[in-house]
Design a protein around this motif. Structure first.
Motif, PDB file in Angstrom:
ATOM      1  N   GLN A  47      34.721  44.995  52.652  1.00  0.00           N
ATOM      2  CA  GLN A  47      34.474  45.866  51.468  1.00  0.00           C
ATOM      3  C   GLN A  47      33.771  45.518  50.260  1.00  0.00           C
ATOM      4  N   TRP A  48      33.190  46.508  49.764  1.00  0.00           N
ATOM      5  CA  TRP A  48      32.459  46.185  48.471  1.00  0.00           C
ATOM      6  C   TRP A  48      33.119  46.700  47.246  1.00  0.00           C
ATOM      7  N   VAL A  49      33.295  45.855  46.200  1.00  0.00           N
ATOM      8  CA  VAL A  49      34.087  46.265  44.896  1.00  0.00           C
ATOM      9  C   VAL A  49      32.956  46.158  43.825  1.00  0.00           C
ATOM     10  N   LEU A  50      33.258  46.929  42.836  1.00  0.00           N
ATOM     11  CA  LEU A  50      32.650  46.988  41.410  1.00  0.00           C
ATOM     12  C   LEU A  50      33.399  46.065  40.472  1.00  0.00           C
ATOM     13  N   VAL A  51      32.832  44.859  40.115  1.00  0.00           N
ATOM     14  CA  VAL A  51      33.553  43.786  39.404  1.00  0.00           C
ATOM     15  C   VAL A  51      33.398  43.607  37.956  1.00  0.00           C
TER      16      VAL A  51
END
Length: 92
Positions: A47-51
């Motif tokens: 999955q993609w996350v905003l860091v």
């Protein structure tokens, strides 16, 4: 102003630690705010996350992640200092 960097989760370690990949570089992040599993109990690997500052702030879809990365790459063409966000291995 805060800038969140999109990254794809490639490994989940002990506790809430994980590794994400951003533009070919791997970074350590903390998943405490989003969890290591989604609402269906599935692992967040892939999955993609905003860091931001080492924490995954939210889960985002792949299209949003790629659009944000494209925008950051375009910013890099004009303002090379953005490179530290995209290519941290080159700034060590």
């Amino acid at each position: 102003m805060c800038i969140g960097i999109p990254g794809q989760i490639c490994d989940i370690g002990p506790g809430n630690s994980a590794q994400i990949e951003v533009s070919g570089a791997k970074r350590d992040v903390d998943l405490s705010l989003v969890g290591t599993h989604d609402e269906n109990g599935q692992s967040r690997i892939g999955q993609w996350v905003l860091v931001h500052v080492g924490f995954a702030m939210s889960v985002i879809d792949e299209q949003e992640a790629r659009e944000t990365l494209d925008a950051l790459h375009n910013m890099y063409d004009v303002e090379p200092d953005v490179g530290v966000l995209l290519f941290p291995q080159e700034y060590r």
